[in-house]
Design a protein around this motif. Structure first.
Motif, short mmCIF file in Angstrom:
data_model
loop_
_atom_site.label_atom_id
_atom_site.label_comp_id
_atom_site.label_asym_id
_atom_site.label_seq_id
_atom_site.Cartn_x
_atom_site.Cartn_y
_atom_site.Cartn_z
N GLU A 15 88.58 10.39 -2.23
CA GLU A 15 87.93 11.48 -1.51
C GLU A 15 87.73 12.68 -2.44
O GLU A 15 86.69 13.35 -2.41
N LYS A 16 88.74 12.91 -3.25
CA LYS A 16 88.66 14.03 -4.18
C LYS A 16 87.53 13.81 -5.19
O LYS A 16 86.77 14.73 -5.52
N ALA A 17 87.44 12.61 -5.65
CA ALA A 17 86.37 12.31 -6.63
C ALA A 17 84.99 12.52 -6.01
O ALA A 17 84.08 13.04 -6.65
N LYS A 18 84.85 12.15 -4.75
CA LYS A 18 83.56 12.35 -4.07
C LYS A 18 83.24 13.83 -3.94
O LYS A 18 82.11 14.27 -4.17
N LEU A 19 84.24 14.60 -3.57
CA LEU A 19 84.00 16.03 -3.40
C LEU A 19 83.63 16.68 -4.74
O LEU A 19 82.77 17.57 -4.81
N GLU A 20 84.30 16.24 -5.82
CA GLU A 20 83.99 16.80 -7.14
C GLU A 20 82.55 16.48 -7.54
O GLU A 20 81.83 17.33 -8.08
#
Length: 1852
Positions: free
Chosen positions: A1775-1780
């Motif tokens: 999820e963090k990678a998507k947000l970044e």
């Protein structure tokens, strides 16, 4: 491409393919045999290597032959394809080996059957129905085709030589080289060969390949013999031109799409060919085009002639072609059209049937017809033939003709010279070859029939059981006996009907072997004896007996239709005959054949076979065409009841109805094949699995999808059963069958059921219990099967004419026994199916006959030298044969058969018995009637009170009522039965009345006088046809023309009205637009008004000038020319010429027929019609008067009858002595009332009926017997008077009684006693008597007066009719003359119409040219006016230049040179438009002009000046004006040059057209003179007619020496009125001449006075002109053109242009205002959008700040939660990678948005750049406008869709 045999590789290329055509069959074994035959080709010639190149050429041509050829195609030579290779030619001395190419029999491999099992011995037949099947190689050798052989027949020795076909597929045609050194044989089959043989060596010289696909039809050498043309059959119909010596195709093309019969070269032009065939003829040319040599074909067009098949034709030397037709006429073709159709006189055809051949021989045309005639025609007449009328026919007669004989149908002739004399040999399609002599001289020999053969298919054949004789029969009505040892025909027997079946009686029937049974197509069977006449006793004077003779032993007719089968029972006791009438008849074989009886079978009989001796019982196998087989035992003679009929109903019959199993067998084979494939697949799969397991591999069990199998074919059973072709017994109750149609290809073994004779045969479905497939017979079934005597060989005759031999080891059939066979193609492969196969009694010979009319004999494994010892023995005659009477033959085809004779006798017997019973009943009724009459008489003799009344005799009244009812029913039934006859006769009567009575307007009525013999008759008149009344009612041409003129005027008025309304509407539209445009300024309106006033003033001046010019022109036009003639004088002269009359004789050479007296068919027909109407009218009037006279006679007779009745009543009171004789009452004669002939009553009808019945009986007695098959006889008997009508008898009796009672009453009256009269009574009686006497005389006088007056009226009318008869006779003579004139006019009408048409065409052409000339003149006048105007403009330009210079201008010379300098314009080429320039180059021109300066050499050559620069001290405006004037001058000169060119062109066209007009006028004059000459010739033709003019002697004033001459040929018939008019006209013309002289003298004096006045007026005009010129010079200083000054006072064009400029400026100012308003609106919109964008950016900035705050909080939360959660989940990381990634994407979009804001915020952008719209992904994006906004992280977003902005105004 075929792989060559190893043996072939050792041979040269040409020999490797040369033997490929030995035998074509459909199986692999035969192909292998053909391959073997190829390997046997030896090296014939050392030229083999030389021929390799030619072989490769031929192979290329073969490859091209597979392609579909088009019309006008060509075959390129090999040199064109491969020019580097040198083409090698075939040597002239090269020959092929015949042994290597001819087709041999096919033998199954490893069968042991000898190849020479059968050897051809002799050919007896002749295929006479084949076209062109007779050629002559020399005077002693004939050549023709027989099946697969070419036969060469030696006329001297009668020996035959044979050439086999190379393919075994048959032979299509043969043709001979012009030198007779070679002949060509075109074969049939797949890719057939065309072989050229050398003669007389018969060695193959050349083999031509690839000319057609299936078969050759015809071929022909050219006259030089260098080329050969061939044509093929379907499907390609290929026409091929060969260089045959080099085996090359020169040209080829598809000849036609239907059957082609013939192709020939032209004898005089070898580049022309002709082909003909079914419904066509085509003319070909070998044309040399730029692509090479080509064939060009032109199809003949029949036009009005009916389309016909063309068999014979011939090319004429001048290129025309003459051909025959199916109906016997000749067609002369010129080009591709029919020039004329030739027939004989009276439109009889040239031949009574098709013309099969045309030959040009020694300058004469010879035609050969199917009617047996050969006719010779004059070639020059035929060649120059042309149609004389619209029918297209020309009648010609032959110079000579030869009728070859009766029943002769010639199809082809060939000519040869024998001992220097021409001899013709002719082919007769009725089975003969004739030798003809066509010299037509005193020594001409009669036609000689050399050979006779069967014509067409041979129906049956049989061989003698004791000797070497065979018998054949065919539908040509002949039976022939042959000796096949000596190869001769012994006997030919002719009958009335064709033969259909034949069998030779076995030895048990006739031990000598001389008895033949023959069945014919009319159902008759004839028993014929053949014997040697040398065994008969020789009578005195008899010599030269034939080798064999025949005797008709018996003839009987068992069937109604054709006999199809004959069979003798094995013991010879019974003969069975089968027929197409579905019956089988049995006869007891004795000295005389006696009928046993017949049975009915389910279908037409195909074959009959008795069981062989090996069977216990004798049974008959009956094979029917429709699939039925029957078995019956032999009926025993004497056991059948034949009293009433010969039909045997008790004979036990076994049936077999064949049911097709072929489809089921194929289905079973397909199922077995699929099952086998499936098992093999399963086996392969198991082996593969085993191999995988052995290799240690593990296999996963995966379900395999089974492939979908194709559905099995459905079972098929043909709707119509396949026909049974032949069959034979195999065992008792068992038999073999061969079928055609769908079930061919097998032999079926069948068996009869033991107890099935009671079933319905139609519903049976019997299947064979054994089937043997026969190789290659699916489409080639077995038609005939025969065995040798030992049954070790089975002979099969095939449908394609091939003969097969199967060796049988165990004398029985099996699958293995029929695998090996010997096959040989002998008969024609298309129509030569074998009809019969027979072996000789000793099995040494085999004979076959076929549908092609050929009969072949073969040796069976025996050399020919052994046969020389054999000899055929003709049977000896029976003892006492010469004393027997000739047997009566049955010649009538409609004669009764045996059963019909039996039925007729039975019917006659029954009718005789019925008549006898009727006679007995009649006698009983007569006896009862006599007894009843006797009782009636007894009753009358009794007293009245004892008599019985009539009613008491009736026992029951219901009996009479029933009889009346029955009688009424019978009457009604008879009326119904005769209703059709009644209606038929009524219609017939009506037709007769319509034909003969209704067409009569008046019948012939004869009115007789009463006292004299005078009589008068009416004219018998036919009613006038309707066309006369239609002609009367038809409106005249004047009315028609007036009506058309009225209609055209109405149309013109309508057009004018529509134009007016259109103009009004246009003006209204203009007013509306002017109202809309009222915003123009007042200045423009005032300017327009000023221009309008100037224009009006100018128009008035111009109109005044034009009016004055028109007055002068009219005045000059009214001036008469020097050759002027007074119209009144011209009209008087014309009227005098027309009305003065031409009194030249019509026979004179200088007589010209006036135009109004031109007579044509239509005028003469109207004249004839009017004469007929007038004659008819006069006759009708006379007939009416005669009919009135007849009515008067009828009234006179009625009146006389009344007077006579009154006279009788008066004479009743007078004494007999005082009575005068009564006048006779006139009666009407029958011819005075002819209409009563058609009145009839029942008596007349009955009398007529009796007469007709008597005639019918007499005719029946003369005929002797009825021709009908129905055995019914009607006996019509007229009833006697006693029996006819008892009511009439009773009525007669009553009349007799009444008459007797009247007589008795009269007697009673006379018996009354008379008393004595008194004096008073006597006085009264006396006075009454005087009165009666007076009345008697008066009445008699009155009757006589009536009679006399009527006779006087009749005589007066008779005299009047006699005068009318004279007039009618003269009118009839005139009618005949008019009709003869009409015939002449009709014959000349075509030529007159032709002349008149040419005159009309030339007149129309002259009028069109004249109108064209007038238009050219008008155009030239217009050009002249334009030239004058341009010249005036040029003068005005120079005047303007001089005026602009002023006086004493120092630059006048320079400016004049500038003005007069010549400049030439040269146009440059078009410059291409550059792609990048969009705005700048939109309005630029693509063409530029550069001027090349050509200095004018007005001064010295070295003088050069620059006209592009204005000199110093020269007025710049004056210089520019000069330049402008120069440009104007150049334009004027250019226009002037153009106008002069146009005028010159018009003048050329005018001169050329004027020449054409002169030519047309000359042609018109010539044609009119020809027409006038033709009219004179027509008048002379009319003058040749004899006209009858009755004259009286006092009318003849033509005297010679005071006497009437005997010859009146020089006399004229003239009327008195015309003669008096001529005499009076002489005096009038003399007076008129004097008066005209006085008028001429006065006119001459007036002319001299007018000439003097004209001179004085000319002097006065010159004086006034001089005065006017002096005054003009005095006022203006020079002569001035006042009209030009007035016309050019104001330049209207300049004023109009100024007004237009003002209008344009006004319009442009309005548009500028509109655009400024639109700019303001767009600026406001831009400001609004900018504000909205700014607010959005501010909102975006706020959102970004909030986002940063949220991120800060999130980071702090992550730091706090790090200690609690040590393990990070995978989902959080993702999820963090998507947000970044999303954040990076947002940052990138923010940067892009900043760049756009910076671009938008630049202040140095113009207004358009501020409004720049950027569209991306279908949305509109705006950039930020200030740099402050660009520092904020923003995203671009859509503010407005493109659809919403589409309607907004764009920025300028």
């Amino acid at each position: 491409m075929r792989t060559p045999h190893p043996a072939e590789l050792q041979l040269p290329g040409r020999f490797a393919r040369r033997g490929s055509g030995c035998l074509e069959t459909g199986n692999a074994a035969m192909e292998e045999a053909a391959e073997e035959s190829k390997t046997r080709l030896p090296k014939e010639s050392p030229m083999a290597e030389e021929l390799e190149q030619v072989e490769s050429d031929t192979e290329n041509i073969d490859a091209e032959g597979d392609l579909e050829e088009q019309d006008n195609s060509e075959v390129p030579s090999e040199a064109q394809k491969r020019p580097e290779e040198v083409e090698k030619k075939i040597s002239e001395t090269f020959f092929y080996n015949y042994e290597d190419i001819y087709s041999r029999p096919f033998v199954t491999e490893d069968s042991g059957i000898p190849i020479n099992l059968l050897t051809l011995k002799h050919s007896f037949g002749y295929d006479c129905t084949r076209n062109v099947n007779l050629l002559l190689m020399d005077s002693q050798t004939l050549m023709y085709i027989a099946g697969n052989q070419v036969v060469l027949l030696d006329l001297k020795t009668k020996s035959q030589s044979y050439l086999r076909s190379s393919s075994g597929g048959g032979i299509g045609f043969i043709t001979v080289h012009p030198t007779k050194q070679y002949f060509a044989v075109g074969e049939k089959g797949k890719k057939p060969n065309l072989i050229i043989y050398d003669y007389p060596s018969l060695r193959p010289y050349r083999i031509l390949r690839g000319g057609t696909e299936e078969a050759y039809v015809f071929g022909d050498f050219n006259n030089a013999g260098t080329l050969l043309a061939s044509v093929g059959s379907s499907p390609d119909y290929m026409l091929t031109i060969w260089d045959w010596k080099q085996e090359k195709i020169v040209l080829r093309s598809k000849a036609f799409s239907q059957d082609v019969y013939k192709v020939t070269f032209s004898a005089d032009n070898e580049e022309q060919l002709t082909t003909s065939g079914a419904g066509h003829i085509k003319f070909w040319k070998m044309a040399l085009t730029f692509t090479g040599l080509k064939l060009q074909g032109a199809l003949g067009r029949f036009g009005k002639t009916a389309v016909t098949d063309i068999i014979g034709y011939v090319e004429l030397p001048d290129g025309k072609v003459i051909s025959g037709t199916e109906w016997g006429n000749l067609l002369l073709w010129e080009g591709s059209l029919i020039k004329v159709e030739l027939c004989r006189a009276g439109h009889k055809p040239c031949h009574s049937g098709p013309i099969s051949q045309l030959v040009l021989d020694e300058g004469e045309l010879v035609t050969v017809g199917k009617d047996g005639f050969i006719r010779v025609w004059n070639f020059e007449t035929i060649d120059a033939a042309d149609s004389v009328d619209d029918t297209g026919f020309l009648e010609v007669e032959p110079m000579n003709e030869l009728h070859v004989g009766r029943n002769v149908s010639l199809s082809f002739m060939s000519k040869v010279h024998d001992c220097g004399q021409p001899v013709w040999y002719a082919q007769d399609t009725n089975g003969a070859i004739w030798k003809l002599d066509l010299t037509f001289s005193n020594t001409t020999h009669d036609p000689e029939c050399l050979f006779t053969f069967h014509s067409g298919r041979i129906e049956a054949m049989s061989v003698s059981p004791t000797t070497y004789l065979m018998a054949t029969t065919a539908l040509d009505r002949s039976v022939r006996i042959y000796d096949f040892i000596s190869n001769s025909q012994l006997l030919e027997i002719k009958f009335k009907q064709g033969g259909t079946a034949l069998t030779w009686a076995p030895r048990v029937v006739n031990p000598k072997g001389g008895l033949i049974a023959v069945g014919f197509e009319d159902g008759v069977v004839r028993i014929i004896e053949v014997y040697d006449p040398k065994g008969l006793p020789v009578l005195a004077g008899q010599t030269n007996r034939e080798n064999a003779e025949r005797n008709l032993k018996q003839a009987f007719k068992p069937h109604a239709t054709a006999v199809t089968a004959l069979a003798y029972e094995r013991n010879g006791d019974v003969l069975a005959t089968g027929s197409k009438d579905k019956t089988v008849f049995f006869f007891a074989v004795e000295d005389e054949y006696k009928p046993i009886g017949f049975i009915c079978v389910p279908g037409p009989v195909q074959a009959l076979q008795w069981s062989p001796p090996s069977h216990v019982t004798s049974t008959l196998l009956i094979l029917c065409e429709n699939g039925f087989a029957l078995q019956v035992p032999a009926p025993l003679p004497g056991e059948q009841d034949t009293v009433s009929t010969y039909q045997i109903k008790t004979l036990p019959t076994q049936y077999f109805h064949f049911y097709s199993i072929k489809s089921r067998m194929k289905l079973e084979e397909e199922i077995a094949l699929r099952e086998k494939k499936k098992q093999e697949k399963e086996k392969a799969k198991l082996e593969w699995i085993k191999q995988q397991q052995e290799m240690g591999k593990e296999l996963e069990e995966e379900p395999e999808e089974e492939p979908k199998e194709e559905p099995l074919p459905p079972l098929y059973v043909p709707e119509e059963p396949s026909p049974i072709l032949c069959g034979f017994y195999s065992a008792p109750g068992k038999f073999w069958l061969s079928l055609g149609g769908y079930d061919s290809g097998f032999l079926y073994h069948c068996e009869f059921s033991s107890n099935d004779h009671q079933d319905d045969p139609e519903n049976r479905q019997d299947e064979p219990f054994e089937v043997i497939p026969i190789e290659d017979t699916d489409n080639n079934p077995i038609h005939q099967i025969s065995f040798c005597t030992s049954r070790l060989l089975m002979f099969c005759g095939m449908q394609n004419g091939a003969l097969r031999v199967y060796p049988l080891q165990d004398k029985d059939l099996s699958v293995n026994a029929l695998k090996e066979y010997w096959s040989f193609n002998i008969h024609d492969n298309d129509y030569g199916q074998i009809q019969g196969i027979c072996s000789s009694y000793d099995d040494r010979f085999l004979i076959t006959c076929g549908g092609d009319g050929n009969i072949f004999t073969f040796d069976i494994l025996s050399p020919e030298d052994v046969h020389k010892e054999l000899k055929a023995k003709i049977p000896s005659p029976r003892s006492g044969l010469e004393k027997e009477k000739a047997t009566e033959d049955i010649e009538d085809p409609n004669a009764y058969n045996i059963e019909e004779v039996k039925q007729k006798k039975e019917y006659e017997r029954i009718m005789k018995e019925a008549e006898e019973k009727k006679q007995k009943k009649r006698e009983e009724l007569i006896a009862l009637r006599h007894e009843f009459l006797f009782l009636l008489q007894k009753n009358q003799e009794l007293p009245k009170h004892m008599q019985l009344h009539r009613e008491q005799y009736e026992m029951d009244h219901r009996i009479l009522e029933e009889l009346d009812r029955q009688t009424a029913q019978r009457i009604q039934l008879v009326q119904k039965e005769l209703a059709w006859e009644h209606e038929k006769h009524l219609i017939g009567l009506q037709k007769l009345q319509n034909q003969f009575r209704d067409s009569l307007e008046f019948d012939s009525v004869v009115v007789h006088a009463i006292q004299s013999n005078h009589q008068i008759s009416t004219y018998r008149l036919l009613a006038m046809s309707e066309k006369y009344y239609q002609d009367k009612e038809r409106p005249s041409w004047k009315r028609t023309v007036l009506k058309q003129a009225w209609k055209q005027a109405e149309k013109r008025e309508i057009v004018k009205e529509t134009r007016r309304t259109t103009v009004f509407e246009a003006e209204a539209e203009k007013l509306k637009t002017s109202e809309v445009r009222k915003s123009a300024t007042r200045y423009i309106e005032s300017k327009r008004e000023q221009i309008r006033r100037v224009v009006e003033k100018y128009d008035k001046v111009k109109a005044k000038i034009m009016k004055r010019k028109a007055e002068w022109d009219e005045l000059y036009k009214s001036k008469p020319s020097d050759d002027y003639e007074n119209p009144k004088d011209v009209e008087d002269i014309r009227e005098a010429q027309e009305n003065m009359g031409c009194y030249k004789l019509k026979t004179a050479a200088n007589y010209r027929v006036p135009e109004h007296k031109h007579m044509n068919t239509e005028k003469k027909l109207m004249q004839l019609t009017s004469l007929e109407v007038l004659i008819h009218k006069r006759k009708v009037n006379m007939n009416k008067e005669i009919m009135s006279l007849r009515d008067l006679k009828v009234s006179v007779i009625d009146e006389i009858k009344c007077l006579v009745q009154e006279l009788k009543s008066i004479q009743a009171a007078l004494d007999l002595s005082e009575r005068l004789p009564l006048p006779l009452i006139p009666q009407l004669h029958p011819d005075e009332v002819p209409e009563k002939k058609f009145e009839h009553d029942s008596d007349i009808l009955l009398k007529f009926k009796e007469e007709q019945e008597a005639k019918a009986k007499l005719q029946e007695q003369l005929e002797g017997s009825l021709s009908s098959r129905a055995f019914r006889y009607r006996f019509l008997r007229a009833p006697s008077i006693k029996e006819t009508d008892p009511m009439a008898q009773a009525a007669g009796a009553r009349l007799v009684k009444t008459a007797s009672s009247v007589v008795t009453e009269q007697r009673k009256v006379f018996e009354i006693e008379k008393s004595e009269p008194t004096e008073m009574e006597l006085e009264i009686f006396k006075r009454e008597m005087i009165k009666n006497l007076y009345l008697q005389e008066t009445l008699i006088k009155q009757i006589n007066a009536l009679v006399i007056n009527f006779d006087a009226e009749l005589r007066f009318l008779r005299h009047k009719k006699l005068k009318l008869d004279v007039q009618m006779k003269i009118a009839d003579l005139r009618h005949i003359t008019c009709y003869e004139e009409l015939l002449i006019l009709k014959n000349l009408e075509k030529h007159e119409d032709l002349f008149q048409g040419r005159v009309n065409t030339l007149t129309r052409e002259q009028e069109a040219m004249q109108s064209q000339l007038n238009s050219y003149l008008a155009q030239m006048e217009d050009r002249k006016c334009e030239i004058v105007k341009l010249q005036e403009c040029e003068k005005a330009l120079y005047a303007n230049f001089q005026a602009s210079l002023g006086e004493n201008n120092e630059f006048a010379h320079f400016l004049t040179k500038v003005l007069k300098k010549k400049i030439k314009c040269v146009e440059k080429k078009e410059v291409e438009r550059e792609a990048d320039e969009e705005d700048e180059n939109e309005e630029e021109n693509n063409e530029e002009s550069s001027l090349e300066i050509d200095e004018e050499n007005s001064g010295s050559e070295d003088e050069v000046f620059d006209d592009s620069v204005c000199p110093k001290n020269c007025n710049e405006a004056l210089f520019r004006n000069t330049i402008q004037l120069r440009q104007n001058r150049l334009d004027i000169e250019k226009a002037l040059t153009e106008e002069k060119k146009v005028a010159a062109n018009l003048r050329k066209k005018y001169n050329a057209l004027a020449k054409k007009v002169k030519v047309v006028e000359t042609s018109l004059d010539t044609t009119e003179r020809e027409l006038e000459t033709f009219q004179w010739e027509k008048q002379q033709r009319l003058n040749e007619l004899y006209v009858v003019v009755p004259l009286k002697l006092h009318q003849v004033e033509y005297l010679v020496n005071g006497e009437m001459p005997s010859d009146f040929s020089q006399a004229l018939v003239f009327t008195n009125q015309s003669l008096e008019y001529l005499q009076k006209r002489i005096v009038d013309l003399h007076n008129e001449k004097i008066m005209q002289r006085e008028i001429y003298k006065k006119a001459q004096e007036q002319h001299e006075q007018l000439v003097q006045d004209k001179k004085e007026m000319e002097i006065k005009i010159r004086r006034l002109e001089e005065k006017c010129n002096q005054l003009m010079v005095k006022k203006f200083g020079r002569l001035v053109d006042f009209e030009a000054v007035q016309a050019h006072s104001v330049n209207i064009r300049v004023e109009e242009l100024e007004v237009q400029i003002m209008e344009k400026e006004y319009v442009h100012s309005q548009e500028l205002k509109e655009w400024e308003g639109r700019i303001l609106d767009l600026q406001q919109q831009l400001m609004k959008l900018t504000k909205e964008n700014t607010s959005k950016l501010q909102q975006l900035n706020r959102l970004c700040l909030e986002k940063q705050q949220l991120e800060t909080k999130l980071d702090s939360l992550e730091n706090d939660l790090g200690a609690e959660f040590q393990d990070i989940r995978t989902t959080d990381i993702k999820e963090k990678a998507k947000l970044e990634s999303r954040l990076k994407h947002t940052a990138r979009d923010t940067a892009l948005l900043r760049e756009e804001i910076n671009l938008l915020s630049r202040k140095d952008r113009c207004l358009r750049e501020l409004a720049f719209l950027s569209r991306k992904d279908g949305c509109l994006f705006l950039q930020p406008s200030s740099p402050q906004d660009s520092q904020t992280t923003t995203e671009s977003f859509p503010v407005l869709r493109s659809e919403k902005l589409s309607n907004s105004p764009t920025l300028p």
